[in-house]
Design an enzyme around this catalytic site. Structure first.
Site, PDB file in Angstrom:
ATOM      1  N   ASN A 156       0.810  -1.232   0.000  1.00  9.25           N
ATOM      2  CA  ASN A 156       0.000   0.000   0.000  1.00  9.25           C
ATOM      3  C   ASN A 156       0.841   1.278   0.000  1.00  9.25           C
ATOM      4  O   ASN A 156       0.387   2.311  -0.480  1.00  9.25           O
ATOM      5  CB  ASN A 156      -1.036  -0.011   1.132  1.00  9.25           C
ATOM      6  CG  ASN A 156      -0.423  -0.041   2.501  1.00  9.25           C
ATOM      7  OD1 ASN A 156       0.733  -0.416   2.664  1.00  9.25           O
ATOM      8  ND2 ASN A 156      -1.189   0.348   3.495  1.00  9.25           N
ATOM      9  N   PRO A 180      10.040  -6.788  -0.501  1.00 10.97           N
ATOM     10  CA  PRO A 180       8.848  -5.995  -0.821  1.00 10.97           C
ATOM     11  C   PRO A 180       7.672  -6.905  -1.168  1.00 10.97           C
ATOM     12  O   PRO A 180       7.856  -8.094  -1.448  1.00 10.97           O
ATOM     13  CB  PRO A 180       9.288  -5.182  -2.043  1.00 10.97           C
ATOM     14  CG  PRO A 180      10.324  -6.037  -2.712  1.00 10.97           C
ATOM     15  CD  PRO A 180      10.982  -6.849  -1.629  1.00 10.97           C
ATOM     16  N   ALA A 181       6.490  -6.350  -1.156  1.00  9.78           N
ATOM     17  CA  ALA A 181       5.306  -7.119  -1.555  1.00  9.78           C
ATOM     18  C   ALA A 181       5.418  -7.474  -3.043  1.00  9.78           C
ATOM     19  O   ALA A 181       5.933  -6.689  -3.845  1.00  9.78           O
ATOM     20  CB  ALA A 181       4.055  -6.296  -1.307  1.00  9.78           C
ATOM     21  N   SER A 234      -0.210  -7.119   7.617  1.00 14.87           N
ATOM     22  CA  SER A 234      -1.424  -7.508   8.327  1.00 14.87           C
ATOM     23  C   SER A 234      -1.099  -8.102   9.698  1.00 14.87           C
ATOM     24  O   SER A 234      -0.012  -8.650   9.918  1.00 14.87           O
ATOM     25  CB  SER A 234      -2.196  -8.527   7.494  1.00 14.87           C
ATOM     26  OG  SER A 234      -1.399  -9.676   7.312  1.00 14.87           O
ATOM     27  N   LEU A 256       1.164  -3.038  12.260  1.00 14.54           N
ATOM     28  CA  LEU A 256       0.144  -3.976  11.793  1.00 14.54           C
ATOM     29  C   LEU A 256      -1.152  -3.258  11.442  1.00 14.54           C
ATOM     30  O   LEU A 256      -1.156  -2.079  11.141  1.00 14.54           O
ATOM     31  CB  LEU A 256      -0.035  -5.071  12.844  1.00 14.54           C
ATOM     32  CG  LEU A 256       1.282  -5.745  13.266  1.00 14.54           C
ATOM     33  CD1 LEU A 256       1.069  -6.767  14.358  1.00 14.54           C
ATOM     34  CD2 LEU A 256       1.993  -6.374  12.077  1.00 14.54           C
ATOM     35  N   CYS A 289      -3.344   1.826   6.616  1.00 22.06           N
ATOM     36  CA  CYS A 289      -3.699   1.312   7.944  1.00 22.06           C
ATOM     37  C   CYS A 289      -4.153   2.433   8.866  1.00 22.06           C
ATOM     38  O   CYS A 289      -4.652   2.173   9.946  1.00 22.06           O
ATOM     39  CB  CYS A 289      -2.549   0.516   8.540  1.00 22.06           C
ATOM     40  SG  CYS A 289      -0.979   1.315   8.330  1.00 22.06           S
ATOM     41  N   GLU A 464       8.109   4.354  14.258  1.00 14.96           N
ATOM     42  CA  GLU A 464       8.914   4.693  13.087  1.00 14.96           C
ATOM     43  C   GLU A 464       8.889   6.197  12.865  1.00 14.96           C
ATOM     44  O   GLU A 464       7.854   6.833  13.042  1.00 14.96           O
ATOM     45  CB  GLU A 464       8.390   3.951  11.852  1.00 14.96           C
ATOM     46  CG  GLU A 464       8.568   2.454  11.983  1.00 14.96           C
ATOM     47  CD  GLU A 464       8.314   1.680  10.714  1.00 14.96           C
ATOM     48  OE1 GLU A 464       9.104   0.762  10.410  1.00 14.96           O
ATOM     49  OE2 GLU A 464       7.331   1.962  10.008  1.00 14.96           O
TER      50      GLU A 464
HETATM   51  P1  ADP Z   1      -1.459  -7.277   2.968  1.00 15.58           P
HETATM   52  O1  ADP Z   1      -2.796  -7.724   3.407  1.00 15.58           O
HETATM   53  O2  ADP Z   1      -1.207  -5.830   3.060  1.00 15.58           O
HETATM   54  O3  ADP Z   1      -0.999  -7.892   1.676  1.00 15.58           O
HETATM   55  P2  ADP Z   1       0.351  -9.045   4.275  1.00 15.58           P
HETATM   56  O4  ADP Z   1       0.641  -9.089   5.729  1.00 15.58           O
HETATM   57  O5  ADP Z   1      -0.240 -10.238   3.633  1.00 15.58           O
HETATM   58  O6  ADP Z   1      -0.529  -7.768   4.109  1.00 15.58           O
HETATM   59  O7  ADP Z   1       1.651  -8.660   3.450  1.00 15.58           O
HETATM   60  C1  ADP Z   1       2.636  -7.758   3.899  1.00 15.58           C
HETATM   61  C2  ADP Z   1       3.994  -8.292   3.507  1.00 15.58           C
HETATM   62  O8  ADP Z   1       4.211  -9.528   4.171  1.00 15.58           O
HETATM   63  C3  ADP Z   1       4.146  -8.588   2.017  1.00 15.58           C
HETATM   64  O9  ADP Z   1       5.482  -8.306   1.623  1.00 15.58           O
HETATM   65  C4  ADP Z   1       3.886 -10.072   1.964  1.00 15.58           C
HETATM   66  O10 ADP Z   1       4.492 -10.692   0.840  1.00 15.58           O
HETATM   67  C5  ADP Z   1       4.547 -10.525   3.238  1.00 15.58           C
HETATM   68  N1  ADP Z   1       4.086 -11.822   3.762  1.00 15.58           N
HETATM   69  C6  ADP Z   1       2.870 -12.394   3.642  1.00 15.58           C
HETATM   70  N2  ADP Z   1       2.844 -13.596   4.258  1.00 15.58           N
HETATM   71  C7  ADP Z   1       4.082 -13.781   4.791  1.00 15.58           C
HETATM   72  C8  ADP Z   1       4.708 -14.827   5.555  1.00 15.58           C
HETATM   73  N3  ADP Z   1       4.045 -15.923   5.920  1.00 15.58           N
HETATM   74  N4  ADP Z   1       6.000 -14.666   5.906  1.00 15.58           N
HETATM   75  C9  ADP Z   1       6.679 -13.561   5.564  1.00 15.58           C
HETATM   76  N5  ADP Z   1       6.160 -12.550   4.850  1.00 15.58           N
HETATM   77  C10 ADP Z   1       4.877 -12.649   4.471  1.00 15.58           C
END
Ligand code: ADP
Length: 486
Positions: A156, A180-181, A234, A256, A289, A464
């Site tokens: 985001n 990164p995502a 999340s 979070l 968030c 932060e």
């Molecule tokens: P969103 O709902 O914003 O996508 P997430 O918590 O799923 O939130 O994702 C935030 C970041 O955490 C992203 O970079 C995602 O790839 C990563 N992520 C998701 N699942 C895991 C996991 N099990 N272990 C480590 N990183 C994760």
């Protein structure tokens, strides 16, 4: 897709490990949510490349933390200058991969860069202490870099969530491995390219791209070399990472989920409150968030507030964020649009009224959701209990101050909250009564690099930005210097 970049070399499709651009054997697609077009096929890496990045970071750290703070500061400052010099290109990349409107992307690049600038300055001010004691000894406190930092970031804020972590980490003398995502790796890779151009030595900034977040995350948390994990995302994933980090007792910072209330009292400046609620609710299409999640309005002004709010929300212009006329972009994915619609349906089936929107804008594409306002909503609905992450404003009614505080606190989250009142006593009482890490009084634009951003309860731990933001990246070491007497 061809983005009109002044510098097309900012668009990278390989990961950045130990100063090298790394391809790996597979790729994943990065799509523009507004159009569905393919933007790039990016290196899909996993645990073994993550381990390489950790090793590189561990080695790079040794000389980095020994360098004079002034030199670290100068390199960070150069990175900041390069980010700002490329603001327009970086904003285009961000809007293309994430969807937010161009004006917001420009804003995020400047906001993100401000953390690098701020921590470039803070790098020189990481002071220790001398504690008074007996004549034959001195007690000294020194601050040292915590070590290799793993940073897992969300889609985001594809740029600012990285700089907010990498800035203080590098300033303190740490090295970072960034994951990164998978939705938005291009902004992260462009930042890495600029860090490299700024002369930040190899191995200090690594970006591991990939779709197997679990494997990358596990490699990061399993490694004893990684001394700190900083995560924005999340709450369920944050809890999982906290558990994983326990095995090696890592330092952790967690940003979070949120469930931000905006409390509008009957003595508020109504127009200001409507404008604030609108700005916070629909920023980034509701996908931050700290976006207003629950609008709490005092009974006597409930109808007046709704009339003004619905009229204002109806004027938002939904469309492709790359068009300057757009004020509300798409959601990041079709799945997000479906999730948001499920939540709206849940409310409607329990008796909520749709005052505006309430549906996807299918004619625009599968990621678009109309600006939505729900009334006749209740505390048992998902829109009260969960983070909506979409352009949906549920408007709840309260009778008095005590009820407003109770409703605001009736959630496991505690990140941002907002209060609109002209009563100074009430502003203080409610600010101190709500269990939130951040409170905006008659203001929703509350974040910047100079303030401590962070949450209470299940919204996380650590702060932060600001002078406090460096604390999570330094160890406090006590040295007892004895035998002073002749
Ligand atoms: P969103 O709902 O914003 O996508 P997430 O918590 O799923 O939130 O994702 C935030 C970041 O955490 C992203 O970079 C995602 O790839 C990563 N992520 C998701 N699942 C895991 C996991 N099990 N272990 C480590 N990183 C994760």
């Amino acid at each position: 897709m061809n983005l009109p970049l002044k510098d097309p070399t900012l668009l990278k499709n390989r990961a950045f490990i130990d100063g090298e651009w790394v391809a790996g054997s597979a790729t994943f697609s990065v799509l523009n949510p507004a159009t569905g077009e393919l933007l790039a096929s990016v290196a899909d890496l996993g645990a073994s490349h993550t381990e390489l990045a950790i090793t590189a970071a561990g080695l790079a750290l040794r000389s980095w933390r020994a360098r004079p703070a002034k030199e670290r500061s100068q390199l960070l400052r150069r990175w900041y200058d390069l980010i700002m010099a490329n603001q327009e290109d970086l904003a285009l990349i961000m809007t293309a991969e994430q969807g937010k409107v161009l004006a917001e992307s420009r804003g995020e690049i400047a906001y993100g860069a401000s953390f690098i600038e701020w921590f470039a300055e803070e790098a020189k001010r990481i002071y220790g202490d001398v504690i008074p004691g007996s004549a034959d000894r001195r007690q000294i406190v020194v601050k040292q870099a915590v070590g290799v930092v793993a940073a897992i970031t969300p889609w985001n804020f594809p740029s600012a969530m990285i700089t907010r972590k990498a800035g203080p980490a590098l300033a303190a003398g740490c090295a970072v491995v960034i994951k990164p995502a998978a939705e938005t790796p291009l902004s992260a890779l462009a930042l890495a390219e600029l860090a490299d151009r700024a002369g930040i030595p190899r191995g200090l900034v690594n970006v591991v791209t990939g779709t197997d977040a679990r494997a990358i995350g596990q490699a990061l948390t399993d490694s004893p070399v990684v001394r700190k994990l900083t995560f924005t995302g999340s709450t369920p994933v944050g809890k999982q990472l906290l558990q994983q980090s326990a095995a090696t007792v890592k330092k952790v910072s967690m940003e979070l989920g949120g469930n931000a209330p905006i409390i509008v009292f009957d003595d508020a400046d109504l127009d200001q409150a409507v404008a604030g609620a609108l700005e916070s609710k629909y920023r980034n299409a509701g996908q931050t968030c700290i976006c207003v999640n629950r609008v709490l309005v005092q009974d006597s002004i409930y109808d007046a507030f709704i009339a003004k709010f619905v009229a204002a929300a109806a004027r938002l212009s939904l469309g492709d964020g790359l068009l300057e006329s757009t004020t509300l972009g798409p959601l990041v994915s079709a799945r997000s649009a479906n999730d948001v619609h499920d939540m709206v349906q849940d409310a409607v089936s329990s008796g909520a009224t749709v005052a505006l929107g309430g549906e996807r804008a299918e004619e625009l594409g599968e990621c678009f959701y109309r600006p939505t306002v729900l009334t006749d909503v209740t505390q048992d609905m998902r829109v009260f209990r969960e983070e909506i992450f979409g352009p949906v404003a549920p408007i709840f009614r309260f009778q008095d101050e005590a009820e407003a505080i109770d409703m605001a606190n009736d959630t496991e989250f505690g990140l941002a909250s907002y209060i609109y009142t002209r009563d100074i006593g009430r502003a203080w009482r409610v600010s101190e009564g709500v269990e939130y890490g951040m409170v905006g009084v008659n203001e929703v634009a509350i974040t910047s690099e100079i303030i401590p951003f962070g949450g209470m309860k299940e919204s996380g731990m650590g702060r932060e930005g600001s002078k406090y933001g460096i604390d999570d990246y330094i160890e406090t070491k006590y040295i007892c210097m004895g035998g002073l007497q002749a």
